[in-house]
Design a protein around this motif. Structure first.
Motif: not given
Length: 238
Positions: A118-137
């Motif tokens: 998986q990947f995490c965003f290093y240049d995004a607001p918290w909510w985008k990383n939060f949404l990323r979790v649901f999309v990736l899963h």
């Protein structure tokens, strides 16, 4: 360890990536483990200083004048000499223990031919990383249940055995989108493909904007999964 043996070949296709590439290369040079590895930057007809910056970092630079990510990945992989080939994007940044963790997973599972994380965003607001979790899963569940783990690993964080790659037709040079998914499907014929969320990297959020273009990319990916070709064979330029 045999110092003459190249264990990892790290391939980075790059088109006008002078801003992102230095941090990517810096993270690679800080990898733990006494591994002999090579870094290959495929300059895909850049008009900026991408190639010069890569050469100054002492990595191998290969020119591929015909633009297209599928062709760039194919060119880099065919030049790779390592036992394992790791594909990254120019905006990917790896943690120091990445290669150590990758090798451990392959050594513990002889049937494994392709691995992604998986990947995490290093240049995004918290909510985008939060949404990323649901999309990736959701994508992971989609790959496991519907396609029986024949899809999953993505080109910004994907490793495969070179000997397995050589048994396939390789990256499709005509694909400008889903070239990674196309290869993973080919590799699945020769062993196990795994998307391991314990294997983490960091990536830029620059391609992931909540707009029509992003929704279309999801549709494009879904279309490829079911029909084997993207609906539109193009990745949006940044």
């Amino acid at each position: 360890m045999n110092e003459d043996k190249i264990l990892f070949s790290i391939v980075i296709p790059a088109y006008n990536e002078e801003k992102m590439l230095p941090a990517c290369l810096s993270a690679l040079k800080n990898q733990a483990g006494n591994f002999n590895y090579e870094i290959i930057v495929v300059d895909n007809d850049s008009t900026d200083q991408t190639a010069r910056l890569a050469r100054e970092q002492g990595v191998k630079v290969i020119s591929e004048p015909v633009r297209g990510v599928g062709l760039a990945r194919k060119t880099g992989t065919e030049a790779a000499q390592g036992e394992y080939v790791l594909h990254l994007d120019a905006d990917t940044r790896l943690p120091e223990d990445y290669l150590v963790n990758v090798l451990s997973r392959f050594e513990n599972d002889p049937k494994l031919v392709c691995l992604g994380g998986q990947f995490c965003f290093y240049d995004a607001p918290w909510w985008k990383n939060f949404l990323r979790v649901f999309v990736l899963h959701s994508l992971r569940l989609f790959a496991v249940t519907i396609f029986r783990s024949k899809l999953g690993p993505m080109g910004n964080n994907m490793i495969f055995k070179k000997e397995a790659y050589d048994k396939t037709t390789g990256f499709d040079p005509e694909l400008r989108f889903c070239e990674d998914a196309d290869l993973v499907r080919k590799l699945s014929r020769f062993g196990q493909v795994k998307l391991d969320f314990g294997l983490k990297s960091q990536a830029s959020a620059r391609r992931y904007k909540l707009n029509f273009d992003f929704l279309f990319q999801l549709l494009n990916l879904t279309w490829f999964c079911f029909f084997g070709r993207p609906l539109k064979n193009e990745l949006k330029k940044i």
